[in-house]
Design an enzyme around this catalytic site. Structure first.
Site, PDB file in Angstrom:
ATOM      1  N   LYS A  13      51.230  35.079  91.877  1.00 41.44           N
ATOM      2  CA  LYS A  13      51.087  35.220  90.244  1.00 41.44           C
ATOM      3  C   LYS A  13      49.684  35.450  89.974  1.00 41.44           C
ATOM      4  CE  LYS A  13      52.315  30.701  89.882  1.00 41.44           C
ATOM      5  NZ  LYS A  13      52.490  30.208  91.273  1.00 41.44           N
ATOM      6  N   ARG A  88      55.940  24.656  84.040  1.00 44.40           N
ATOM      7  CA  ARG A  88      56.000  24.228  85.539  1.00 44.40           C
ATOM      8  C   ARG A  88      57.314  23.144  85.432  1.00 44.40           C
ATOM      9  NH1 ARG A  88      50.896  25.979  87.733  1.00 44.40           N
ATOM     10  NH2 ARG A  88      50.923  25.505  89.868  1.00 44.40           N
ATOM     11  N   ARG A 122      43.521  31.724 101.447  1.00 43.03           N
ATOM     12  CA  ARG A 122      43.246  32.412 100.239  1.00 43.03           C
ATOM     13  C   ARG A 122      41.910  31.956  99.690  1.00 43.03           C
ATOM     14  NH1 ARG A 122      46.940  31.105  94.995  1.00 43.03           N
ATOM     15  NH2 ARG A 122      46.673  28.966  95.424  1.00 43.03           N
ATOM     16  N   ARG A 150      39.586  26.823  96.944  1.00 46.94           N
ATOM     17  CA  ARG A 150      39.989  25.992  96.122  1.00 46.94           C
ATOM     18  C   ARG A 150      40.156  24.775  96.623  1.00 46.94           C
ATOM     19  NH1 ARG A 150      45.234  28.348  92.511  1.00 46.94           N
ATOM     20  NH2 ARG A 150      45.933  26.347  92.749  1.00 46.94           N
ATOM     21  N   ARG A 161      52.256  20.197  96.958  1.00 48.61           N
ATOM     22  CA  ARG A 161      52.313  21.277  95.686  1.00 48.61           C
ATOM     23  C   ARG A 161      53.614  21.752  95.938  1.00 48.61           C
ATOM     24  NH1 ARG A 161      47.229  24.614  96.422  1.00 48.61           N
ATOM     25  NH2 ARG A 161      47.974  25.979  94.796  1.00 48.61           N
TER      26      ARG A 161
HETATM   27  P1  AMP Z   1      47.675  26.820  89.881  1.00 50.51           P
HETATM   28  O1  AMP Z   1      46.372  27.526  89.831  1.00 50.51           O
HETATM   29  O2  AMP Z   1      48.607  27.273  88.972  1.00 50.51           O
HETATM   30  O3  AMP Z   1      48.112  26.910  91.139  1.00 50.51           O
HETATM   31  O4  AMP Z   1      47.593  25.326  89.292  1.00 50.51           O
HETATM   32  C1  AMP Z   1      46.562  24.615  90.120  1.00 50.51           C
HETATM   33  C2  AMP Z   1      46.929  22.917  89.790  1.00 50.51           C
HETATM   34  O5  AMP Z   1      46.753  22.991  88.377  1.00 50.51           O
HETATM   35  C3  AMP Z   1      48.540  22.682  89.981  1.00 50.51           C
HETATM   36  O6  AMP Z   1      48.916  22.129  91.316  1.00 50.51           O
HETATM   37  C4  AMP Z   1      48.510  21.346  88.998  1.00 50.51           C
HETATM   38  O7  AMP Z   1      47.888  20.286  89.482  1.00 50.51           O
HETATM   39  C5  AMP Z   1      47.934  21.808  87.929  1.00 50.51           C
HETATM   40  N1  AMP Z   1      48.436  22.823  86.940  1.00 50.51           N
HETATM   41  C6  AMP Z   1      48.583  23.993  86.568  1.00 50.51           C
HETATM   42  N2  AMP Z   1      49.518  24.566  85.660  1.00 50.51           N
HETATM   43  C7  AMP Z   1      50.357  23.318  85.505  1.00 50.51           C
HETATM   44  C8  AMP Z   1      51.167  22.874  84.567  1.00 50.51           C
HETATM   45  N3  AMP Z   1      51.927  23.970  83.905  1.00 50.51           N
HETATM   46  N4  AMP Z   1      51.781  21.823  84.482  1.00 50.51           N
HETATM   47  C9  AMP Z   1      51.253  20.948  85.434  1.00 50.51           C
HETATM   48  N5  AMP Z   1      50.415  20.979  86.157  1.00 50.51           N
HETATM   49  C10 AMP Z   1      49.658  22.093  86.133  1.00 50.51           C
END
Ligand code: AMP
Length: 204
Positions: A13, A88, A122, A150, A161
């Site tokens: 994404k 999400r 990554r 990360r 996740r």
């Molecule tokens: P990402 O960078 O999109 O993979 O997000 C990393 C982490 O941030 C996720 O594993 C969640 O812990 C938190 N996170 C990001 N976006 C959301 C969301 N829309 N709802 C809940 N947690 C989120």
């Protein structure tokens, strides 16, 4: 154009959003990036979110919904935006329908067997924000010192996740399918091939 990029963690994404912002000149809004910036700046929000994120759990709906509501009010969102990592949960999707009007949802489809390897390999450039994979998309012009992994890209957190994705996030796809907004794209190909297809789909 108000667009959602949907997909499992590691589906690409962020990588695709970065290509699309160049093409369509609209911002990428990544709740993950906003939360990581809050952690880096050690804000109250960051401290609260960190424990959920590091464990591979979702941050509470109310927290991310508040963030998105504020972000969408900013001037650069007027001509459209790409949501990456939001919504999400179905609660978040229902909320989004109240504060925005979504035109399209692009679902990046990647087999779950591939996800763990994708995520653990990554790396992100601290300088340019570009996303690489040590095996499949190795950096060429970057100083290795600038590449960071990360905190939640460990195998342990990835399993959590994926669980969150399957249980809480996948129902969001059905939510948008009912609204006839979803286009599914094969996300297992080379990033350039995928972005070519996305530009074609979205340019129409
Ligand atoms: P990402 O960078 O999109 O993979 O997000 C990393 C982490 O941030 C996720 O594993 C969640 O812990 C938190 N996170 C990001 N976006 C959301 C969301 N829309 N709802 C809940 N947690 C989120």
């Amino acid at each position: 154009m108000n667009l959602i990029l949907f997909g499992a963690p590691g589906a690409g994404k962020g990588t695709q959003a970065k290509k699309l912002i160049e093409e369509f000149n609209i911002p990428q809004i990544s709740t993950g990036d906003i939360l990581r910036a809050a952690i880096k700046n050690q804000t109250k929000l960051g401290l609260e979110a960190k424990k959920f994120m590091d464990a591979g759990n979702l941050v509470p709906d109310t927290v991310v919904m508040g963030l998105i509501e504020e972000r969408l009010k900013e001037e650069d969102c007027k001509k459209g935006y790409i949501l990456d990592g939001f919504p999400r949960t179905v609660v978040q999707a229902e909320f989004l329908d109240k504060v925005a009007s979504i035109d399209k949802v692009i679902a990046l489809d990647v087999p779950q067997e591939a996800i763990v390897e994708r995520i653990t390999g990554r790396r992100t450039s601290a300088k340019t924000g570009k996303i690489y994979h040590i095996k499949y998309n190795p950096p060429v012009d970057e100083d290795p010192k600038d590449l960071i992994q990360r905190a939640d890209d460990t195998e342990e957190a990835v399993v959590k996740r994926l669980e969150a994705y399957n249980n809480q996030t996948l129902p969001v796809l059905d939510y948008y399918k009912k609204q006839n907004k979803v286009t599914t794209v094969d996300g297992s190909r080379h990033p350039d091939e995928i972005s070519k297809e996305l530009i074609e789909i979205l340019g129409k």
